[in-house]
Design an enzyme around this catalytic site. Structure first.
Site, PDB file in Angstrom:
ATOM      1  N   CYS A   1       5.763  -5.352  -4.765  1.00  0.00           N
ATOM      2  CA  CYS A   1       4.802  -6.021  -3.885  1.00  0.00           C
ATOM      3  C   CYS A   1       4.851  -5.438  -2.464  1.00  0.00           C
ATOM      4  O   CYS A   1       5.849  -5.574  -1.768  1.00  0.00           O
ATOM      5  CB  CYS A   1       5.128  -7.516  -3.877  1.00  0.00           C
ATOM      6  SG  CYS A   1       4.303  -8.475  -2.602  1.00  0.00           S
TER       7      CYS A   1
ATOM      8  N   CYS B   1       5.404  -7.981   0.324  1.00  0.00           N
ATOM      9  CA  CYS B   1       6.799  -8.456   0.263  1.00  0.00           C
ATOM     10  C   CYS B   1       7.711  -7.480   1.010  1.00  0.00           C
ATOM     11  O   CYS B   1       8.593  -7.889   1.767  1.00  0.00           O
ATOM     12  CB  CYS B   1       7.276  -8.570  -1.186  1.00  0.00           C
ATOM     13  SG  CYS B   1       6.379  -9.781  -2.170  1.00  0.00           S
TER      14      CYS B   1
END
Length: 146
Positions: A69, A72
């Site tokens: 991600c 993230c």
């Protein structure tokens, strides 16, 4: 007599009982001697996560993330910076939802990154999406004050 609180050691995951008044004194784990109030976020498995939530009297801010991600990865240093500002009164945990898919499903994590705040063994607030460190700190303090 001072109120006693339970803290889960970020290193050995042993449960420690200390006077609440000593929280600011950088107490060490009675088992492994590691700092109980180290500000670094702690990467946890599903079992460790459950132990922290069930056995720690300290509020927990959890970052649900995955290694693939992009947002993230961008938020990770912000989460670490927020940890330094929130310690020693809040413990920050990281849960890799790729490795702990069942926990993510059990908690209804639908997007990542997602921050969840736990207090007294239950979730009290949730915020999906990446945030800057100042936003993370403000959001956490605001939700703990409720």
């Amino acid at each position: 007599m001072s109120e006693m609180i339970h803290l889960v050691c970020p290193s050995c995951h042993g449960v420690n009982r200390i006077p609440a008044a000593r929280l600011g004194d950088s107490p060490n784990c009675g088992k492994c001697r590691s700092s109980l109030t180290d500000s670094s976020p702690v990467e946890v498995s599903a079992a460790d996560f459950n132990k922290f939530v069930q056995r720690s009297d300290m509020p927990l801010l959890v970052d649900f993330w995955a290694p693939w991600c992009g947002p993230c990865k961008m938020m990770a240093p912000m989460f670490e910076a927020a940890a330094a500002q929130l310690a020693p009164s809040v413990r920050l945990l990281k849960v890799n939802t790729e490795e702990n898919q069942q926990l993510g499903a059990q908690l209804g994590i639908r997007s990542i990154p997602t921050l969840a705040l736990f207090k007294g063994g239950r979730e009290v607030a949730r915020q999906p999406g990446a945030m800057e460190s100042a936003q993370i700190v403000a959001w956490t303090r605001q939700n703990l004050a409720r």
